[in-house]
Design an enzyme around this catalytic site. Sequence first.
Site, PDB file in Angstrom:
ATOM      1  N   HIS A  84       4.045  -8.224   3.104  1.00  0.00           N
ATOM      2  CA  HIS A  84       3.609  -6.547   3.083  1.00  0.00           C
ATOM      3  C   HIS A  84       2.841  -6.294   4.360  1.00  0.00           C
ATOM      4  O   HIS A  84       2.296  -6.850   5.111  1.00  0.00           O
ATOM      5  CB  HIS A  84       2.725  -6.655   1.762  1.00  0.00           C
ATOM      6  CG  HIS A  84       3.560  -6.664   0.526  1.00  0.00           C
ATOM      7  ND1 HIS A  84       2.800  -6.380  -0.606  1.00  0.00           N
ATOM      8  CD2 HIS A  84       4.716  -6.990   0.218  1.00  0.00           C
ATOM      9  CE1 HIS A  84       3.582  -6.426  -1.642  1.00  0.00           C
ATOM     10  NE2 HIS A  84       4.819  -6.934  -1.045  1.00  0.00           N
ATOM     11  N   GLU A  86       0.289  -4.804   4.887  1.00  0.00           N
ATOM     12  CA  GLU A  86      -1.070  -5.036   4.917  1.00  0.00           C
ATOM     13  C   GLU A  86      -1.563  -6.381   5.503  1.00  0.00           C
ATOM     14  O   GLU A  86      -2.326  -6.579   6.148  1.00  0.00           O
ATOM     15  CB  GLU A  86      -1.848  -4.852   3.671  1.00  0.00           C
ATOM     16  CG  GLU A  86      -1.711  -3.637   2.866  1.00  0.00           C
ATOM     17  CD  GLU A  86      -0.459  -3.223   2.056  1.00  0.00           C
ATOM     18  OE1 GLU A  86      -0.542  -2.345   1.084  1.00  0.00           O
ATOM     19  OE2 GLU A  86       0.570  -4.101   2.284  1.00  0.00           O
ATOM     20  N   CYS A 110      -1.024  -3.904  -3.303  1.00  0.00           N
ATOM     21  CA  CYS A 110      -0.735  -4.482  -4.705  1.00  0.00           C
ATOM     22  C   CYS A 110      -1.827  -5.407  -4.865  1.00  0.00           C
ATOM     23  O   CYS A 110      -2.813  -5.366  -3.874  1.00  0.00           O
ATOM     24  CB  CYS A 110       0.571  -5.318  -4.581  1.00  0.00           C
ATOM     25  SG  CYS A 110       0.206  -6.753  -3.456  1.00  0.00           S
ATOM     26  N   CYS A 113      -2.261  -8.010  -1.842  1.00  0.00           N
ATOM     27  CA  CYS A 113      -2.850  -7.430  -0.547  1.00  0.00           C
ATOM     28  C   CYS A 113      -4.577  -7.051  -0.893  1.00  0.00           C
ATOM     29  O   CYS A 113      -5.125  -7.005   0.090  1.00  0.00           O
ATOM     30  CB  CYS A 113      -1.941  -6.045  -0.211  1.00  0.00           C
ATOM     31  SG  CYS A 113      -0.501  -6.904   0.425  1.00  0.00           S
TER      32      CYS A 113
END
Length: 178
Positions: A84, A86, A110, A113
């Site tokens: 992801h 992040e 999420c 993250c």
Amino acid sequence: MSEVSCKKRDDYLEWPEYFMAVAFLSAQRSKDPNSQVGACIVNSENKIVGIGYNGMPNGCSDDQLPWRRTAKNKLDTKYPYVCHAELNAIMNKNSTDVKGCSMYVALFPCNECAKLIIQAGIKEVIFMSDKYHDSDEATAARLLFDMAGVTFRKFIPKCSKIVIDFDSINSRPSQKLQ
């Protein structure tokens, strides 16, 4: 002698719009056909210390791994493989740490993250979209952020579009200093 304007322009990007725009521009690097997400980490001096977007891990061919969202076998989807935005922004940091920093991100993080954000010491998350608000992952992320004291808020843009026009640099009249 001609008089040069002494007043600054008033249509410049303010810091929040600039940082969210950097996150969105970074997202354009993603090869994911369904979701392009970018993240931008900023310190207290308004300096960018990390940028990332969602993509496959370094050294893993994004031509050989799947990009689909659904399949009979989860291993035939992108989910076990993709990193992801992040995560990539934290890993791409250009300073020793990101403690006390803010993260601008296109999509609310999420739970996985959220754990990374908390462990990295990031204290604020500014997100554009929360389209998965009712998912278990988003609910867990909010709970974790609340428990860890990480503030989060929806980004409210002052304008709906920021246009990057590469030709504009050639169309503005140049000013000579006198």
